[in-house]
Design a protein around this motif. Structure first.
Motif, mmCIF file in Angstrom:
data_model
loop_
_atom_site.group_PDB
_atom_site.id
_atom_site.type_symbol
_atom_site.label_atom_id
_atom_site.label_comp_id
_atom_site.label_asym_id
_atom_site.label_seq_id
_atom_site.Cartn_x
_atom_site.Cartn_y
_atom_site.Cartn_z
ATOM 1 N N HIS A 96 16.309 -0.671 -10.943
ATOM 2 C CA HIS A 96 15.842 0.379 -10.050
ATOM 3 C C HIS A 96 14.321 0.443 -10.110
ATOM 4 C CE1 HIS A 96 19.577 2.172 -8.753
ATOM 5 N NE2 HIS A 96 20.046 2.025 -9.979
ATOM 6 N N HIS A 97 13.713 0.962 -9.043
ATOM 7 C CA HIS A 97 12.275 1.169 -9.019
ATOM 8 C C HIS A 97 11.900 2.342 -9.913
ATOM 9 C CE1 HIS A 97 11.118 -1.582 -5.798
ATOM 10 N NE2 HIS A 97 12.252 -1.252 -5.200
ATOM 11 N N LYS B 106 5.705 9.764 2.236
ATOM 12 C CA LYS B 106 7.088 9.465 2.616
ATOM 13 C C LYS B 106 7.361 7.975 2.526
ATOM 14 C CE LYS B 106 7.524 13.323 5.802
ATOM 15 N NZ LYS B 106 7.670 13.719 7.210
ATOM 16 N N LYS B 107 6.394 7.184 2.958
ATOM 17 C CA LYS B 107 6.555 5.731 2.921
ATOM 18 C C LYS B 107 6.700 5.234 1.481
ATOM 19 C CE LYS B 107 4.223 1.483 4.332
ATOM 20 N NZ LYS B 107 3.027 0.935 4.996
ATOM 21 N N GLN B 108 5.896 5.784 0.586
ATOM 22 C CA GLN B 108 5.952 5.365 -0.816
ATOM 23 C C GLN B 108 7.295 5.724 -1.434
ATOM 24 O OE1 GLN B 108 2.796 7.058 -3.121
ATOM 25 N NE2 GLN B 108 3.238 5.829 -4.927
ATOM 26 N N LYS B 109 7.785 6.941 -1.158
ATOM 27 C CA LYS B 109 9.077 7.376 -1.702
ATOM 28 C C LYS B 109 10.224 6.559 -1.115
ATOM 29 C CE LYS B 109 8.017 11.737 -0.836
ATOM 30 N NZ LYS B 109 8.063 13.213 -0.751
ATOM 31 N N ARG B 110 10.130 6.243 0.158
ATOM 32 C CA ARG B 110 11.168 5.442 0.811
ATOM 33 C C ARG B 110 11.225 4.034 0.219
ATOM 34 N NH1 ARG B 110 9.379 6.190 5.623
ATOM 35 N NH2 ARG B 110 8.267 4.232 5.848
ATOM 36 N N ASN B 111 10.070 3.466 -0.065
ATOM 37 C CA ASN B 111 10.033 2.115 -0.623
ATOM 38 C C ASN B 111 10.476 2.067 -2.080
ATOM 39 O OD1 ASN B 111 9.189 0.906 1.738
ATOM 40 N ND2 ASN B 111 7.022 1.181 1.277
ATOM 41 N N LEU B 112 10.490 3.203 -2.756
ATOM 42 C CA LEU B 112 10.952 3.248 -4.144
ATOM 43 C C LEU B 112 12.463 3.433 -4.248
ATOM 44 C CD1 LEU B 112 8.166 5.438 -5.756
ATOM 45 C CD2 LEU B 112 8.514 2.993 -6.045
ATOM 46 N N LEU B 113 13.142 3.705 -3.132
ATOM 47 C CA LEU B 113 14.595 3.841 -3.148
ATOM 48 C C LEU B 113 15.252 2.479 -3.356
ATOM 49 C CD1 LEU B 113 15.213 6.272 -0.185
ATOM 50 C CD2 LEU B 113 15.694 6.714 -2.584
#
Length: 65
Positions: free
Chosen positions: A25-26, A38-45
């Motif tokens: 997992h990230h 939002k982009k950073q959180k989405r890419n960490l999923l």
């Protein structure tokens, strides 16, 4: 000679794909999310594959030589 124990933390954090690669997992997606975009959180999923430099180390923790 005694059996070698698997690292308890590693067996909870890593899984194998069907082809034998190791998934992880990230990091940085558990807390302090307000300052992240939002982009950073989405890419960490989701999951990603363990880097080739770290595969030997993870396999040693999982007692897979």
């Amino acid at each position: 000679m005694p059996k070698v124990k698997t690292n308890s933390g590693a067996k909870k954090r890593f899984r194998f794909t069907g082809t034998g690669k190791i998934k992880r997992h990230h990091a940085y997606h558990s807390h302090i999310l307000t300052k992240k975009t939002k982009k950073q959180k989405r890419n960490l999923l989701g999951c990603t594959i363990v880097d080739t430099d770290n595969v030997k180390q993870v396999r040693d923790l999982l007692c897979l030589r």
